[in-house]
Scaffold this motif. Sequence first.
Motif, mmCIF file in Angstrom:
data_model
loop_
_atom_site.group_PDB
_atom_site.id
_atom_site.type_symbol
_atom_site.label_atom_id
_atom_site.label_comp_id
_atom_site.label_asym_id
_atom_site.label_seq_id
_atom_site.Cartn_x
_atom_site.Cartn_y
_atom_site.Cartn_z
ATOM 1 N N ALA A 1 87.961 -43.681 11.871
ATOM 2 C CA ALA A 1 88.738 -43.076 13.259
ATOM 3 C C ALA A 1 87.356 -43.200 13.803
ATOM 4 C CB ALA A 1 88.909 -40.955 13.009
ATOM 5 N N PRO A 2 88.043 -43.344 15.026
ATOM 6 C CA PRO A 2 87.185 -43.203 16.276
ATOM 7 C C PRO A 2 85.908 -41.563 16.704
ATOM 8 C CG PRO A 2 89.538 -43.446 16.764
ATOM 9 C CD PRO A 2 89.344 -42.907 15.752
ATOM 10 N N SER A 3 86.338 -40.790 15.895
ATOM 11 C CA SER A 3 85.508 -39.577 16.053
ATOM 12 C C SER A 3 84.473 -39.827 15.319
ATOM 13 C CB SER A 3 87.123 -38.236 15.510
ATOM 14 O OG SER A 3 86.635 -38.352 14.541
ATOM 15 N N SER A 4 84.289 -40.931 14.165
ATOM 16 C CA SER A 4 82.746 -41.088 14.149
ATOM 17 C C SER A 4 82.351 -42.183 14.845
ATOM 18 C CB SER A 4 83.398 -41.845 12.288
ATOM 19 O OG SER A 4 83.722 -43.261 12.707
ATOM 20 N N GLY A 5 82.448 -42.422 15.694
ATOM 21 C CA GLY A 5 81.696 -43.416 16.445
ATOM 22 C C GLY A 5 80.754 -44.672 15.824
ATOM 23 N N ARG A 6 81.686 -44.528 14.557
ATOM 24 C CA ARG A 6 80.631 -45.825 13.800
ATOM 25 C C ARG A 6 81.677 -46.865 13.192
ATOM 26 N NH1 ARG A 6 77.457 -43.637 15.726
ATOM 27 N NH2 ARG A 6 75.448 -42.609 15.056
ATOM 28 N N GLY A 7 82.961 -47.001 13.674
ATOM 29 C CA GLY A 7 83.938 -47.914 13.350
ATOM 30 C C GLY A 7 83.749 -49.324 13.674
#
Length: 376
Positions: A279-285
Amino acid sequence: MDVLVCGAGVAGAALAYWLRHHRFTPTVVERAPGVRTGGYATGLRGEALDVLDRMALLDQVRALDLRLGGAAMTDEDALPVAIRPTDVEILRDDLAGLLYQATCGEVEYVFDDSIATLEQTDADVRVTFDRGRPRRFDLVAGADGLHSRTRSLVFGPQERFVRHLGLYTAVFGLPGRFGGRVHRVPGKAAGVLVTRDGSRARAALHFASGPLAYNRDDHGQHKHIVAERFAGQGRLVRRLLAEMWEAENLFFEANAQVEMDRWYAGRVVLVGDAGYCAAPSSGRGASQALIGAYILAGELATAGDQAEAFAAYEREMRGFVAEHQQMGREGADQFFLGPPPEEELGTTVARPHLVRLRNYAPGLAAERSSPGRAAR
């Protein structure tokens, strides 16, 4: 081996790079008419930077770092991203463009097309396309994102694997004059990011919502959804909505994760968001995509057969994916809880990395230091 890579984003282009480096013959098919533009920024750190260094791209990535020289990356309080240390922040389309340039000279790219059917045999995979002629490949890698057609054809419908995190995000381009700003109210947030030279700006609008029914390809419908959700907000949001109606390249997507028991079946394997979106909310894609592509290609180059390679790839990546998906869930929760107190910003300790990158290509450091080195 001839390998079909479905998707020309970060995961697909990075996989094509490493497959070519290991003497495979990748073909990349992408449903868009070219490398996709738009989207927001992505954070890179740790092993992802190691992968880029091994690709001789790290210097170019650092040159595009949004945070160098006091860059206007001022929207951390608005973005639903877990607060974690980040070494490099780069626009996603800048990263995808660098990867494409590093591969397009030696890799076949087929744009404006997509797989229609897959038929696996003991010896190959027979693929038909929406537009192109049928072809056979030794392996197929699905790198086609959250809504992966490869995953649907081989593993089943999207609803079995996609977990919605209660947020939607819209991203679009702005004139560079906007500058970095933040707007936040319960359940809604807006941020503006500006590149270091001030030439480009991106707006991101986030809102809380359960799953919505909409046409993924109807950007006009997406704009109406966003406008309705942000109606009656302040001056900044009104300006952003006015710009949104004129924007030609709007990215609209749910914050969601992909959870699967297995990322491969027969001669088909998934990489990046298609198999384990954090998910974009991880900042780690993008970091996951880079590392997954490196490990998958390396295991294919060193294992006895594809079944052994796919199993080893999954073993290497599982802990890393679990870590980053947890970060994605925490990032989404942070959106609902509000930003942490100022004294806590930047103090969160990142979890230890669970992946130790093997060196699948001894002597690579010497190779990449040679002048004019191209993708192999």
